[in-house]
Write a protein that holds these residues in place. Structure first.
Motif, PDB file in Angstrom:
ATOM      1  N   PRO A  30       0.804  -1.232   0.000  1.00  0.00           N
ATOM      2  CA  PRO A  30       0.000   0.000   0.000  1.00  0.00           C
ATOM      3  C   PRO A  30       0.837   1.284   0.000  1.00  0.00           C
ATOM      4  O   PRO A  30       0.397   2.299  -0.534  1.00  0.00           O
ATOM      5  CB  PRO A  30      -0.821  -0.118   1.288  1.00  0.00           C
ATOM      6  CG  PRO A  30      -0.911  -1.569   1.537  1.00  0.00           C
ATOM      7  CD  PRO A  30       0.370  -2.163   1.045  1.00  0.00           C
ATOM      8  N   SER A  31       2.031   1.244   0.592  1.00  0.00           N
ATOM      9  CA  SER A  31       2.832   2.468   0.614  1.00  0.00           C
ATOM     10  C   SER A  31       3.329   2.832  -0.782  1.00  0.00           C
ATOM     11  O   SER A  31       3.565   4.006  -1.062  1.00  0.00           O
ATOM     12  CB  SER A  31       4.024   2.295   1.548  1.00  0.00           C
ATOM     13  OG  SER A  31       4.992   1.472   0.943  1.00  0.00           O
ATOM     14  N   ALA A  32       3.480   1.818  -1.660  1.00  0.00           N
ATOM     15  CA  ALA A  32       3.938   2.013  -3.039  1.00  0.00           C
ATOM     16  C   ALA A  32       5.218   2.835  -3.107  1.00  0.00           C
ATOM     17  O   ALA A  32       5.404   3.631  -4.015  1.00  0.00           O
ATOM     18  CB  ALA A  32       2.842   2.645  -3.893  1.00  0.00           C
ATOM     19  N   GLN A  33       6.080   2.631  -2.128  1.00  0.00           N
ATOM     20  CA  GLN A  33       7.319   3.404  -2.089  1.00  0.00           C
ATOM     21  C   GLN A  33       8.338   2.756  -3.028  1.00  0.00           C
ATOM     22  O   GLN A  33       8.803   1.655  -2.785  1.00  0.00           O
ATOM     23  CB  GLN A  33       7.860   3.419  -0.663  1.00  0.00           C
ATOM     24  CG  GLN A  33       9.058   4.306  -0.495  1.00  0.00           C
ATOM     25  CD  GLN A  33       9.526   4.295   0.935  1.00  0.00           C
ATOM     26  OE1 GLN A  33       9.799   3.227   1.486  1.00  0.00           O
ATOM     27  NE2 GLN A  33       9.607   5.443   1.547  1.00  0.00           N
ATOM     28  N   ARG A  34       8.646   3.438  -4.134  1.00  0.00           N
ATOM     29  CA  ARG A  34       9.546   2.846  -5.114  1.00  0.00           C
ATOM     30  C   ARG A  34      10.991   3.124  -4.744  1.00  0.00           C
ATOM     31  O   ARG A  34      11.291   4.052  -3.994  1.00  0.00           O
ATOM     32  CB  ARG A  34       9.212   3.395  -6.495  1.00  0.00           C
ATOM     33  CG  ARG A  34       7.890   2.822  -7.002  1.00  0.00           C
ATOM     34  CD  ARG A  34       7.482   3.428  -8.287  1.00  0.00           C
ATOM     35  NE  ARG A  34       7.209   4.856  -8.149  1.00  0.00           N
ATOM     36  CZ  ARG A  34       7.037   5.658  -9.185  1.00  0.00           C
ATOM     37  NH1 ARG A  34       7.138   5.204 -10.409  1.00  0.00           N
ATOM     38  NH2 ARG A  34       6.783   6.933  -9.003  1.00  0.00           N
ATOM     39  N   SER A  35      11.864   2.301  -5.282  1.00  0.00           N
ATOM     40  CA  SER A  35      13.280   2.434  -4.916  1.00  0.00           C
ATOM     41  C   SER A  35      14.142   2.340  -6.167  1.00  0.00           C
ATOM     42  O   SER A  35      13.670   1.947  -7.239  1.00  0.00           O
ATOM     43  CB  SER A  35      13.659   1.346  -3.916  1.00  0.00           C
ATOM     44  OG  SER A  35      13.210   0.098  -4.387  1.00  0.00           O
ATOM     45  N   LEU A  36      15.415   2.697  -6.016  1.00  0.00           N
ATOM     46  CA  LEU A  36      16.341   2.734  -7.142  1.00  0.00           C
ATOM     47  C   LEU A  36      17.384   1.641  -6.989  1.00  0.00           C
ATOM     48  O   LEU A  36      18.083   1.588  -5.977  1.00  0.00           O
ATOM     49  CB  LEU A  36      17.050   4.095  -7.213  1.00  0.00           C
ATOM     50  CG  LEU A  36      16.150   5.330  -7.236  1.00  0.00           C
ATOM     51  CD1 LEU A  36      16.992   6.585  -7.180  1.00  0.00           C
ATOM     52  CD2 LEU A  36      15.287   5.340  -8.489  1.00  0.00           C
ATOM     53  N   LEU A  37      17.456   0.754  -7.980  1.00  0.00           N
ATOM     54  CA  LEU A  37      18.477  -0.299  -7.966  1.00  0.00           C
ATOM     55  C   LEU A  37      19.695   0.210  -8.721  1.00  0.00           C
ATOM     56  O   LEU A  37      19.591   0.645  -9.870  1.00  0.00           O
ATOM     57  CB  LEU A  37      17.913  -1.560  -8.631  1.00  0.00           C
ATOM     58  CG  LEU A  37      18.869  -2.741  -8.756  1.00  0.00           C
ATOM     59  CD1 LEU A  37      19.199  -3.299  -7.384  1.00  0.00           C
ATOM     60  CD2 LEU A  37      18.249  -3.830  -9.620  1.00  0.00           C
TER      61      LEU A  37
END
Lengths: 202, 223
Positions: A30-37
């Motif tokens: 639900p937070s849908a917090q995207r991250s960078l690889l």
């Protein structure tokens, strides 16, 4: 000033550091917090770029953690056409269901949460992934960029076995030096010390 | 004390003559001046501190003097989770205390590992390495529970007989007052327990007489 979107940050990194590969990782929660690889080769340059960029100024690394993604096996049903012997003995081509199993190799991951004290924004989440869980468990250390990562990278080394290249003092931090296991890995089995080896008296 | 002597003592006291024995005076003195070690491990230590403060006032039992050195302490209250990294130090502190010395295992963690029992880093009870006199369950136990444990220990000291085969450990010259300190191994502590302490049965002078009734052991034993 609001934090730029992950795609926006990715574009700035790729413009600022030629050759750097940044992948935006989606998050189904639900937070849908995207991250960078990040890729290993440019990770430290990207980290320095994020820290020193005039609009991002991610000067505070608040959290480093390890994640263990074990080897998994994906089972899928596929329809294939092949020769099948019928009840009368004659072979004919038919559509049959076939179960295919593919092994997905696991990896270890280090996650960094970055904030900006100066711009009062964050977090930006960085991920670094090892090649596998067995022998290629090296990652570049980001301690030279953020001093606050030092103890937390040692903790990830201690509990997950991620080796941070370029860390100034990579030793176990919670367990003792002679300990050989990595207790937070999913396949760790604690010693069965409920069994009493007796012979004295019982 | 033999029964006929006890009767004689009662008879004499009825006639206004007070008599006592060396054993009674000695145990009375010991049980009312048990000085604990200043030693806390986790949240149970906060309850232990509360017990010593004015509201619960452990000083009523002669135990207000917490000694910061094991060489001056009579009692070690193992108050909290004993991690495997800390366990050798706990045993070493116990070894450095002079006899007679007593142990209270306070809280679920100290007696069995408690909620952290399945953790990779937690010792499953301090009674694997040192003999425990009183176990207190609870997470954490309230100060009243610690006071009850303390009174249980006082009762136990008071009942110790100075002569005979069942005299306490410190009066047996051939029984140990120090216990082996476990070493850090590759996967955990080595050995995983001191079997002689852990399996000591009721009545064995090496082990404290446990308050619980003798029942079947819950741990698997390989012969």
């Amino acid at each position: 000033m609001p934090l730029p979107s992950p795609e926006d940050i990715t574009a700035r990194i790729e413009a600022g550091i030629p050759g750097a590969t940044v992948t935006v990782i989606a998050n189904g929660s639900p937070s849908a917090q995207r991250s960078l690889l990040l890729d290993h080769e440019h990770a430290r340059a990207v980290a320095k770029f994020l820290r020193d960029h005039a609009e991002l100024r991610l000067d505070f690394c608040s959290l480093v953690t390890g994640v263990d993604w074990p080897d998994t096996e994906v089972t899928e049903k596929v329809k294939v056409r092949k020769l099948v012997a019928g009840p009368d003995g004659a072979e004919s081509e038919q559509e049959v269901d076939e179960v295919r199993k593919t092994k997905v190799p696991g990896y270890l991951e280090a996650v960094y949460h970055l904030f900006s004290m100066e711009m009062k924004h964050g977090p930006v989440v960085l991920r670094l992934r090892t090649a596998n869980r067995a022998d290629k468990t090296h990652l570049p250390s980001l301690t030279p960029v953020w001093r606050s990562a030092e103890f937390q990278e040692r903790e990830a080394f201690d509990l997950y076995g991620i080796v941070f290249d370029g860390h100034p003092d990579l030793r176990r931090i919670l367990m003792w030096d002679g300990f050989v296991d990595y207790p937070m890995r999913k396949d760790y089995v604690p010693p069965d010390d409920d069994i009493l080896i007796t012979g004295v008296k019982a | 004390m033999a029964d006929d002597l006890k009767e004689l003592k009662i008879e004499l006291s009825k006639n206004g003559i007070f008599t006592t024995t060396l054993e009674e005076v000695y145990n009375w003195g010991r049980k009312n001046s048990v000085w604990p070690l200043t030693f806390g491990l986790a949240c149970c230590a906060i309850e232990m501190i509360a017990t010593t403060m004015a509201r619960y006032d452990l000083a009523r039992f002669g135990a207000e003097v917490f000694r910061p050195s094991p060489r001056q302490a009579d009692l070690i209250i193992v108050s909290g989770t004993v991690t495997k990294k800390m366990a050798p130090q706990v045993v070493r502190l116990y070894n450095q205390m002079p006899e007679p010395k007593y142990v209270i295992a306070m809280g679920a963690c100290a007696i069995s590992g408690g909620p952290f029992r399945d953790g990779y880093n937690v010792l499953k009870g301090i009674d694997r390495y040192i003999p425990v006199d009183v176990h207190i369950p609870g997470c954490p136990p309230r100060p009243e529970a610690l006071i009850h444990a303390f009174m249980t220990l006082q009762k136990k000291i008071d009942e110790q007989s100075l002569r005979g085969a069942d005299r306490p450990r410190h009066l047996h010259a051939d029984l140990p007052s120090e216990f082996p300190v476990p070493a850090f191994g590759e996967h955990g502590l080595e050995p995983a327990q001191n079997t002689e302490v852990f399996l000591a049965e009721q009545g064995n002078p090496l082990s404290p007489q446990r308050a619980s009734s003798p029942g079947t052991p819950t741990l698997r034993v390989i012969q």
